[in-house]
Motif scaffolding. Structure first.
Motif, PDB file in Angstrom:
ATOM      1  N   ASN A   1       0.838  -1.201   0.000  1.00 27.14           N
ATOM      2  CA  ASN A   1       0.000   0.000   0.000  1.00 27.14           C
ATOM      3  C   ASN A   1       0.878   1.257   0.000  1.00 27.14           C
ATOM      4  O   ASN A   1       0.635   2.199   0.737  1.00 27.14           O
ATOM      5  CB  ASN A   1      -0.925   0.018   1.214  1.00 27.14           C
ATOM      6  CG  ASN A   1      -1.947  -1.098   1.169  1.00 27.14           C
ATOM      7  OD1 ASN A   1      -2.435  -1.431   0.096  1.00 27.14           O
ATOM      8  ND2 ASN A   1      -2.257  -1.670   2.318  1.00 27.14           N
ATOM      9  N   GLU A   2       1.922   1.266  -0.833  1.00 24.12           N
ATOM     10  CA  GLU A   2       2.840   2.397  -0.885  1.00 24.12           C
ATOM     11  C   GLU A   2       2.310   3.472  -1.829  1.00 24.12           C
ATOM     12  O   GLU A   2       1.536   3.190  -2.746  1.00 24.12           O
ATOM     13  CB  GLU A   2       4.229   1.926  -1.330  1.00 24.12           C
ATOM     14  CG  GLU A   2       4.861   0.964  -0.321  1.00 24.12           C
ATOM     15  CD  GLU A   2       6.193   0.424  -0.823  1.00 24.12           C
ATOM     16  OE1 GLU A   2       6.319   0.248  -2.053  1.00 24.12           O
ATOM     17  OE2 GLU A   2       7.075   0.189   0.003  1.00 24.12           O
ATOM     18  N   THR A   3       2.741   4.696  -1.567  1.00 23.79           N
ATOM     19  CA  THR A   3       2.291   5.848  -2.349  1.00 23.79           C
ATOM     20  C   THR A   3       3.477   6.498  -3.042  1.00 23.79           C
ATOM     21  O   THR A   3       4.561   6.598  -2.467  1.00 23.79           O
ATOM     22  CB  THR A   3       1.617   6.886  -1.425  1.00 23.79           C
ATOM     23  OG1 THR A   3       0.504   6.265  -0.765  1.00 23.79           O
ATOM     24  CG2 THR A   3       1.126   8.085  -2.221  1.00 23.79           C
ATOM     25  N   ALA A   4       3.291   6.929  -4.268  1.00 21.69           N
ATOM     26  CA  ALA A   4       4.343   7.637  -5.000  1.00 21.69           C
ATOM     27  C   ALA A   4       4.393   9.087  -4.523  1.00 21.69           C
ATOM     28  O   ALA A   4       3.372   9.779  -4.470  1.00 21.69           O
ATOM     29  CB  ALA A   4       4.073   7.587  -6.500  1.00 21.69           C
TER      30      ALA A   4
ATOM     31  N   SER B   1       9.385   8.614  -5.622  1.00 24.56           N
ATOM     32  CA  SER B   1       9.778   7.594  -4.653  1.00 24.56           C
ATOM     33  C   SER B   1       8.534   6.948  -4.041  1.00 24.56           C
ATOM     34  O   SER B   1       7.499   7.596  -3.864  1.00 24.56           O
ATOM     35  CB  SER B   1      10.635   8.210  -3.548  1.00 24.56           C
ATOM     36  OG  SER B   1      11.810   8.791  -4.075  1.00 24.56           O
ATOM     37  N   LYS B   2       8.637   5.666  -3.705  1.00 25.79           N
ATOM     38  CA  LYS B   2       7.529   4.948  -3.082  1.00 25.79           C
ATOM     39  C   LYS B   2       7.672   4.999  -1.560  1.00 25.79           C
ATOM     40  O   LYS B   2       8.710   4.619  -1.017  1.00 25.79           O
ATOM     41  CB  LYS B   2       7.512   3.494  -3.545  1.00 25.79           C
ATOM     42  CG  LYS B   2       7.264   3.323  -5.036  1.00 25.79           C
ATOM     43  CD  LYS B   2       5.849   3.687  -5.418  1.00 25.79           C
ATOM     44  CE  LYS B   2       5.582   3.354  -6.881  1.00 25.79           C
ATOM     45  NZ  LYS B   2       4.182   3.627  -7.272  1.00 25.79           N
TER      46      LYS B   2
ATOM     47  N   LYS C   1       5.340   4.792   2.447  1.00 28.88           N
ATOM     48  CA  LYS C   1       4.128   4.337   3.118  1.00 28.88           C
ATOM     49  C   LYS C   1       3.348   5.519   3.676  1.00 28.88           C
ATOM     50  O   LYS C   1       3.885   6.599   3.873  1.00 28.88           O
ATOM     51  CB  LYS C   1       4.506   3.368   4.238  1.00 28.88           C
ATOM     52  CG  LYS C   1       5.198   2.107   3.726  1.00 28.88           C
ATOM     53  CD  LYS C   1       5.777   1.292   4.848  1.00 28.88           C
ATOM     54  CE  LYS C   1       6.548   0.092   4.296  1.00 28.88           C
ATOM     55  NZ  LYS C   1       7.228  -0.674   5.351  1.00 28.88           N
TER      56      LYS C   1
END
Length: 206
Positions: A42-45, A94-95, A97
């Motif tokens: 569930n990572e966000t850019a 970048s990815k 959390k």
């Protein structure tokens, strides 16, 4: 029942299978719990925050459940609007959390003041790098009669003669007055020379 018969019996096999099933279930639940706790997958850019002011940064990051912190203000860069983001960490793309803090640096509102270096009696080739080293720029060049070729004689800014140490805005242009390398005598010097020459060396007029 002997141990050998027990180990080869269906009862023992069923118990082993039951134990393996329990272990597999516990392992599955454990890794599922770890994934849930760490938000794995569930990572966000990280968005590009360049040229955004703090209010715009906050609005954009709130939508992504991210935080920000201003850690510094850098020297004014005319390519960016005043008090907007010029650097960010992690960088855009970048990815991360949810809940991660993005550290940003803002552009200053104006150039800072710097002292004008002492360029008088330095050559033009020495003066230009010295100006650039403190963040100043070369302005117009003017030549006047002087024995020292390309020797800096005066420094000017906006039509006003300035001295070394004068505080000016960074990136200001400093005009330079240089010697042209020619020796010129004025009338006063010529009169002084003629007075010191013995009269008997001066030819009589016919």
């Amino acid at each position: 029942m002997s141990l050998r018969k027990y180990l080869t019996s269906k009862v023992f096999a069923a118990q082993v299978l039951a134990a393996l099933a329990i272990i597999a279930t516990i392992a599955f639940l454990f890794f599922h719990w770890i994934t849930f706790v760490t938000n794995h997958g569930n990572e966000t850019a990280v968005p590009n925050l360049a040229k955004l002011n703090p209010e715009q940064v906050e609005k954009k990051l709130d939508e992504l459940n991210l935080n920000y912190e201003i850690i510094d203000t850098v020297d004014y860069n005319p390519s960016f609007p005043k008090l907007t983001v010029v650097q960010q960490e992690p960088i855009a793309g970048s990815k991360v959390k949810g809940g991660r803090t993005i550290y940003i640096k803002l552009n200053a509102s104006t150039f800072k003041m710097v002292p004008v270096p002492d360029l008088v009696e330095k050559t033009y080739r020495q003066a230009v790098p010295t100006l650039k080293a403190v963040g100043l720029q070369e302005g117009t060049i003017k030549y006047i009669p002087y024995i020292g070729k390309d020797m800096v004689l005066e420094m000017w800014m906006n039509g006003v003669k300035i001295k070394a140490g004068t505080k000016v805005l960074k990136a200001s242009k400093i005009d330079l007055v240089l010697g042209d390398g020619k020796v010129v005598f004025d009338e006063t010097q010529l009169d002084s020379i003629s007075k010191n020459v013995p009269k008997d060396t001066i030819p009589n007029e016919q």
